[in-house]
Design a protein around this motif. Structure first.
Motif: not given
Length: 454
Positions: A43-52, A138-156
């Protein structure tokens, strides 16, 4: 472009969800051999308030996850195979948690089009864990939060299909989103109770001809590697194009078809032709149908296990390749009539009676799945809805070349199609999709412009 891993935290429930260790049985829908896979998606999330200065998404999501794991504690357990029959069961222990990776990428999401066109590169594979489904634990769930330089992130997310389907996983992510908003509670309480709600009848009995599309083979894996390289193809289908397709099929047949039926038939035909399947060989269109409201009594709103059954449409390859598309679309439409309480109960009982014999699918299965209505847009952790949802899994419904229908980037009626296909068949597939053979019921090339291909 490099993904830098910062840490991996094991996130436990915020408070003990039970008093002692538990072993939870799964339903026969959970244990379908085709569900013995890891579903991986972004899931890809944008930072809609880049000045904050936005909060750190890793902190927000791990806090929300910890709170959500109190009612959804099975995600913190581990799946193990029973020694006597190899069936999966869930072991829950106090202190267990969900592994969450924190990572960073030093670039702007906008510079890579929010991953909308980045579907075949090394970057996407680095944005989600890749556990081995054949491990003893087996782990039923594993997540990864990757933050990008713009403040947005991807939840894997990497989630074992045996513990839930897409709708079930979304219930948990929506609960996390609600807790992240500070509500302090979730709207829908989760319901487990799988062996009772979707357990076999006593005695088990099969009153629907399930064996018409299944076979027995202890040594066969539906996801065996063919040795051929499969690539991803992605294209957008405009709403006007879809309206023209459905209008044409209605003129030919007098039958109204849904987008899934019409577009699915169109793509299945192009795929069958491009793969040059011998005419007398059977090919199968496979999809899942939600039965939560079909079974009697209906499943509770909070039921988050696998609540879909597979539907299979076997046809001769020559029929798919040569008959008017509306006839294939009509076969898909009519197959939905199978989805009754008796079909579901017979499927469950068939698994109960024959699981040890190696219940599996026949060959030449094309899996189709519609992700447009799974509720991805409601998973808002404070950054708004995800701007893109990117599936990475290649194993689905007994098919190693699945086709996903995704929400279009522009919203509305646009459909984004992501499919997997043998590398050698892709040139012919593109030609079939742009064919001018109107007499066979195909669309003209002008209706699917080359510029729509990515």
């Amino acid at each position: 472009m490099q993904v830098h891993i910062q840490e991996t935290a094991v996130v436990p429930p915020s408070k003990p969800p039970f008093d002692g260790d538990q072993i939870l049985p799964l339903s026969n829908l959970d244990l379908d051999r085709n569900n013995d896979v890891i579903l991986r998606y972004l899931r890809v999330y944008a930072n809609h308030q880049p000045r904050q200065q936005p909060p750190h998404p890793f902190q927000v999501i791990t806090a929300a996850l910890s709170a959500a794991l109190v009612p959804y504690y099975p995600f913190a357990g581990n799946l193990r195979r029973r020694a006597e029959d190899g069936l999966l069961e869930l072991h829950c222990h106090l202190g267990d948690g969900v592994p969450v990776v924190s990572a960073v990428v030093d670039c702007q999401l906008s510079s890579i089009d929010y991953l909308d066109a980045e579907l075949e590169n090394e970057l996407t594979e680095q944005l989600v864990p890749n556990p081995n489904p054949n491990e003893d634990v087996i782990q039923p769930m594993m997540l990864q939060v990757t933050r990008f330089g713009c403040g947005g992130f991807v939840l894997g997310a990497a989630i074992h299909h045996a513990i839930c389907d897409g709708l079930g996983a979304t219930l948990c992510f929506n609960a996390m989103a609600e807790l992240a908003s500070g509500s302090g509670r979730i709207t829908t309480d989760p319901v487990w109770n799988r062996s009772t709600l979707l357990g076999p009848r006593k005695p088990a009995r099969v009153e629907f001809r399930i064996d018409e599309f299944l076979k027995f083979d202890r040594g066969y894996s539906p996801y065996s590697d063919s040795g051929k390289r499969a690539l991803k193809e992605c294209f957008n289908v405009e709403e006007d194009w879809l309206d023209n397709l459905k209008g044409l099929l209605y003129q030919q047949s007098g039958i109204k078809f849904t987008t899934f039926e019409a577009l699915g038939a169109f793509i299945w035909r192009a795929r069958t032709r491009s793969c040059e399947v011998p005419g007398e060989e059977m090919v199968t269109f496979a999809y899942s149908i939600n039965v939560r409201k079909i079974v009697n009594p209906p499943l509770p709103n909070g039921y988050w296990g696998n609540g879909c059954v597979p539907i299979y449409i076997p046809l001769l390859a020559k029929d798919v390749a040569e008959q008017p598309i509306w006839k294939t679309a009509d076969s898909i439409k009519k197959s939905k009539l199978k989805a009754t309480d008796e079909y579901v109960r017979s499927f469950i009982d068939f698994q109960e009676l024959h699981y040890a014999q190696g219940v599996t699918r026949r060959s030449r299965v094309s899996g189709f799945t519609d992700w447009r209505h799974l509720g991805h847009s409601t998973v808002d952790f404070g950054w708004g809805s995800p701007v893109a949802v990117v599936p990475l899994s290649r194993r689905l419904l007994g098919s190693t070349e699945p086709c996903f229908f995704l929400p279009g980037k522009e919203g509305g009626g646009m459909v984004k199609v992501l499919l997997h296909l043998d590398e050698d068949a892709i040139p012919a597939f593109r030609q079939e999709m742009g064919s001018k053979k109107e007499s066979a019921g195909l669309l003209t090339k002008e209706w699917l412009l080359p510029s729509q291909w990515q």
